[in-house]
Design a protein around this motif. Structure first.
Motif, mmCIF file in Angstrom:
data_model
loop_
_atom_site.group_PDB
_atom_site.id
_atom_site.type_symbol
_atom_site.label_atom_id
_atom_site.label_comp_id
_atom_site.label_asym_id
_atom_site.label_seq_id
_atom_site.Cartn_x
_atom_site.Cartn_y
_atom_site.Cartn_z
ATOM 1 N N ASP A 9 0.864 -1.183 0.000
ATOM 2 C CA ASP A 9 0.000 0.000 0.000
ATOM 3 C C ASP A 9 0.901 1.234 0.000
ATOM 4 O O ASP A 9 1.530 1.568 0.997
ATOM 5 N N LEU A 10 0.999 1.875 -1.142
ATOM 6 C CA LEU A 10 1.854 3.056 -1.276
ATOM 7 C C LEU A 10 1.136 4.342 -0.868
ATOM 8 O O LEU A 10 1.722 5.405 -0.857
ATOM 9 N N SER A 11 -0.129 4.242 -0.557
ATOM 10 C CA SER A 11 -0.872 5.436 -0.176
ATOM 11 C C SER A 11 -0.551 5.856 1.264
ATOM 12 O O SER A 11 -0.805 6.981 1.643
ATOM 13 N N ARG A 12 -0.004 4.977 2.043
ATOM 14 C CA ARG A 12 0.353 5.325 3.409
ATOM 15 C C ARG A 12 1.633 6.130 3.417
ATOM 16 O O ARG A 12 2.512 5.930 2.581
ATOM 17 N N THR A 13 1.731 7.008 4.353
ATOM 18 C CA THR A 13 2.974 7.765 4.472
ATOM 19 C C THR A 13 3.924 7.025 5.393
ATOM 20 O O THR A 13 3.508 6.420 6.381
ATOM 21 N N TRP A 14 5.139 7.060 5.039
ATOM 22 C CA TRP A 14 6.151 6.341 5.774
ATOM 23 C C TRP A 14 7.115 7.332 6.391
ATOM 24 O O TRP A 14 7.486 8.329 5.782
ATOM 25 N N SER A 15 7.538 7.030 7.553
ATOM 26 C CA SER A 15 8.561 7.887 8.144
ATOM 27 C C SER A 15 9.783 7.033 8.435
ATOM 28 O O SER A 15 9.679 5.874 8.791
#
Length: 128
Positions: A121-127
């Motif tokens: 799922d690339l829609s989530r933001t990653w930190s």
């Protein structure tokens, strides 16, 4: 039956307890208890297996006596007898065991198909 002599039953023994002193072997020669393979036999070639089976079938010794004498399991002795009945003396050859026996051939093992790639799922933001 030629080559099959009966032992004299000891006094008082029933006639059914009398056993032959020799039986015809797989090569047509007489077999006696003395000419059977030695009790400490480790290498079972076709001729030796066939001699033991001929001795059992001719009444020279029982299957239980053969198992005890040669340290065989009843299943192994039965397997020898079945192989001899199915394919004759050549059926007793260990190297030809699968050719002469009716064991089902195992299907070739299939390689596992590659799994579908995981969807991320690339829609989530990653930190980081």
């Amino acid at each position: 039956m030629p080559g099959r002599e009966r032992r004299q039953a000891p006094a008082g023994a029933e006639a059914q307890d009398a056993r032959p002193t020799s039986v015809e072997g797989p090569l047509g020669r007489p077999i006696t208890l003395e000419t059977l393979p030695p009790a400490d036999t480790r290498r079972w070639v076709v001729r030796r297996k066939a001699e033991v089976i001929a001795a059992i079938r001719g009444g020279l010794l029982t299957a239980a006596e053969a198992c005890a004498r040669y340290r065989l399991s009843p299943e192994e002795l039965e397997l020898w007898q079945d192989s001899l009945d199915r394919a004759g003396v050549p059926g007793l050859r260990v190297t030809r065991i699968q050719l002469y026996r009716d064991y089902p051939v195992k299907p070739p093992v299939r390689k596992a198909e590659p799994a579908e790639p995981r969807k991320i799922d690339l829609s989530r933001t990653w930190s980081i």
